[in-house]
Design an enzyme around this catalytic site. Structure first.
Site, mmCIF file in Angstrom:
data_model
loop_
_atom_site.group_PDB
_atom_site.id
_atom_site.type_symbol
_atom_site.label_atom_id
_atom_site.label_comp_id
_atom_site.label_asym_id
_atom_site.label_seq_id
_atom_site.Cartn_x
_atom_site.Cartn_y
_atom_site.Cartn_z
ATOM 1 C CB CYS A 58 -18.079 22.252 -16.882
ATOM 2 S SG CYS A 58 -17.871 20.930 -17.752
ATOM 3 N NE ARG A 82 3.215 15.249 -13.921
ATOM 4 C CZ ARG A 82 3.800 15.243 -13.267
ATOM 5 N NH1 ARG A 82 5.523 15.020 -13.128
ATOM 6 N NH2 ARG A 82 3.663 14.970 -11.988
ATOM 7 C CG ASP A 120 -4.352 22.068 -9.986
ATOM 8 O OD1 ASP A 120 -2.372 22.046 -9.316
ATOM 9 O OD2 ASP A 120 -4.711 21.329 -10.539
ATOM 10 C CB CYS A 149 -16.192 21.864 -23.877
ATOM 11 S SG CYS A 149 -14.615 22.184 -23.428
ATOM 12 N NE ARG A 202 -6.427 24.527 -18.402
ATOM 13 C CZ ARG A 202 -6.729 23.652 -18.923
ATOM 14 N NH1 ARG A 202 -7.469 23.250 -20.103
ATOM 15 N NH2 ARG A 202 -5.875 22.620 -18.142
ATOM 16 C CE LYS A 214 -3.905 18.128 -12.370
ATOM 17 N NZ LYS A 214 -3.198 18.728 -12.559
ATOM 18 N NE ARG A 264 1.314 25.242 -12.639
ATOM 19 C CZ ARG A 264 0.109 25.254 -12.549
ATOM 20 N NH1 ARG A 264 -0.505 24.849 -13.046
ATOM 21 N NH2 ARG A 264 -0.049 26.862 -12.912
ATOM 22 C CE1 TYR A 265 2.934 18.864 -10.420
ATOM 23 C CE2 TYR A 265 1.645 18.770 -12.084
ATOM 24 C CZ TYR A 265 1.901 18.183 -11.009
ATOM 25 O OH TYR A 265 0.830 19.078 -10.037
ATOM 26 C CG ASP A 269 -8.689 24.422 -10.009
ATOM 27 O OD1 ASP A 269 -8.392 23.695 -8.475
ATOM 28 O OD2 ASP A 269 -8.939 23.624 -10.933
ATOM 29 C CB CYS A 287 -15.162 25.361 -16.484
ATOM 30 S SG CYS A 287 -13.242 25.335 -17.755
HETATM 31 C C1 LIG Z 1 -2.282 17.919 -13.756
HETATM 32 C C2 LIG Z 1 -1.799 18.479 -14.887
HETATM 33 C C3 LIG Z 1 -0.691 17.605 -15.172
HETATM 34 C C4 LIG Z 1 -0.252 16.658 -14.596
HETATM 35 O O1 LIG Z 1 -0.794 16.235 -13.431
HETATM 36 P P1 LIG Z 1 -0.411 14.493 -13.164
HETATM 37 O O2 LIG Z 1 -0.806 13.720 -11.608
HETATM 38 O O3 LIG Z 1 0.880 13.442 -14.081
HETATM 39 O O4 LIG Z 1 -1.691 13.755 -13.724
HETATM 40 C C5 LIG Z 1 0.789 18.079 -15.540
HETATM 41 N N1 LIG Z 1 0.547 19.439 -15.526
HETATM 42 C C6 LIG Z 1 -0.462 20.014 -15.307
HETATM 43 C C7 LIG Z 1 -0.359 22.222 -15.717
HETATM 44 C C8 LIG Z 1 -1.320 19.758 -14.886
HETATM 45 O O5 LIG Z 1 -2.335 20.820 -14.433
#
Ligand SMILES: *Cc1c(COP(=O)(O)O)cnc(C)c1O
Length: 378
Positions: A114, A101, A314, A110, A119, A321, A97-98, A277, A117
């Site tokens: 929860c 990362r 989120d 798990c 998910r 986020k 998504r980002y 969420d 959750c």
């Molecule tokens: C939360 C999340 C991250 C990590 O986010 P950070 O703000 O860097 O901790 C990365 N990918 C996804 C899909 C997420 O939901």
């Protein structure tokens, strides 16, 4: 059998075995319908920590009839995949998504399930993430040199057997451009016996490795949990925590502050508080967003800055986020900014004075007037 495996195999997974549930047959029949849609798991360690009906631990793991409300209500805005994770998967079980990362889901099991959750759509159902799926996820990271950070998630990565976890971490570590590995887990707080010297020996081979753990209430921090977190910290793993804001569990300034203090005491740095969420079956846990802002206001300045996490939503549909802050800017312009501190007192901070293209030395008179720019509002 190792102690943690025993706790897992002794889990409550059936309505008949749930703690503090009304005897009424009719109620139990209806609850079974809930459990058919959203599975139950409470491992025997966590079960032993539940003291009463409706206590904060009970609320997190024992199903209630409210979980079906969103399904019955045709106008409900809640959905099975609120963050559209499935839509951001270039290969199965990997969310990219980002820019730099990714999140890799290594299983769907798990230590406790929860009730809130995000998910809920996939956790606790039979089925596994296959070796082939994992291989493709790791291969994706190999082939994408922009990925410098991976978060192992699930499910819970620490329910993966030692040998398998060692293999996954080893394969990730062999990727030259991957800088950090994070593990997202609720194991240390809900099945602390899983943290063994053998596990720590594996983890310490893969630094820089970070943990983001999940804690929602101070009662989760027991002597066993303290022992597990100390072992992890002594292994050299920086520990962070994530908390979900939950109605009736931690939507109270006193509870939240106690939680943050207790986390710091066991060397965990609070990282995020999440607005709940919009996951189908969880509406009864949601609070107003204003509540989260109030909780942050109550922490910020009133206690160690180290103990103040980011409050985030989120974004529904997969925007990532977004950090929310209580208003601290009263007013700002080119000359000054008017800010409010934690006590509500107002202060002025003058901006640097804009120099003209030709640097000129201020006359005494001009300097004095610059000092006067900043005026407290009446
Ligand atoms: C939360 C999340 C991250 C990590 O986010 P950070 O703000 O860097 O901790 C990365 N990918 C996804 C899909 C997420 O939901």
């Amino acid at each position: 059998m190792q102690e943690w495996k025993k706790h897992l195999s002794d889990s409550v997974v059936k309505v008949e075995d749930l703690p503090f549930v009304p005897e009424s047959l009719e109620y139990r029949e209806r609850l079974k319908k809930v459990v058919d849609v959203f599975p139950v798991r409470i491992n025997s360690y966590f079960l032993s920590q539940i003291k009463n009906e409706n206590d904060p631990l009970w609320k997190q793991v024992v199903p209630t009839l409210e979980e079906l409300d969103d399904i019955i209500d045709e106008e409900s805005l809640l959905v099975s995949d609120p963050l559209n994770e499935e839509g951001d998967m270039p290969v199965p079980e990997l969310v990219h998504r980002y820019p730099d990362r990714v999140l890799l889901m290594v299983n769907n099991q798990c230590p406790v399930i929860c009730r809130f959750c995000t998910r809920k759509r996939k956790i606790g159902f039979p089925g596994v993430v296959s070796r082939e799926t994992l291989r493709r996820g790791i291969e994706y990271i190999h082939n994408h040199s922009e990925v410098r950070d991976v978060i192992l998630s699930g499910g819970d990565p620490l329910l993966v057997p030692d040998k398998e976890l060692d293999r996954i971490l080893g394969e990730l570590r062999s990727i030259p451009h991957l800088e950090i590995i994070r593990i997202g887990t609720r194991v240390p707080g809900t099945l602390p016996q899983r943290v063994t010297p053998e596990l720590c020996d594996i983890l310490k081979k893969y630094h820089p490795l970070y943990f983001n753990m999940h804690f929602n209430h101070p009662d989760e921090i027991t002597p066993e949990v303290e022992r597990a977190c100390n072992m992890l910290a002594d292994t050299g793993i920086p520990l962070g925590s994530q908390t979900v804001l939950l109605k009736g569990v931690n939507d109270d300034p006193k509870v939240m502050k106690e939680l943050m203090h207790k986390l710091l005491m066991i060397r965990i740095k609070p990282y995020y508080i999440y607005q709940a969420d919009m996951a189908l079956g969880t509406d009864h846990f949601r609070t107003d967003v204003q509540k989260g802002l109030e909780l942050i206001s109550d922490l910020q300045g009133h206690t160690s800055g180290m103990g103040v996490p980011y409050f985030v939503i989120d974004a529904p549909g997969g925007g990532g986020k977004v950090r929310l802050l209580p208003d601290t800017i009263v007013e700002h312009n080119e000359k000054e900014i008017i800010i409010k501190n934690y006590e509500g007192k107002v202060f002025c901070y003058p901006q640097p004075i804009k120099k003209s293209a030709k640097m000129k030395v201020l006359t005494t008179e001009e300097t004095v007037s610059a000092e006067n720019i900043c005026q407290m509002p009446a």
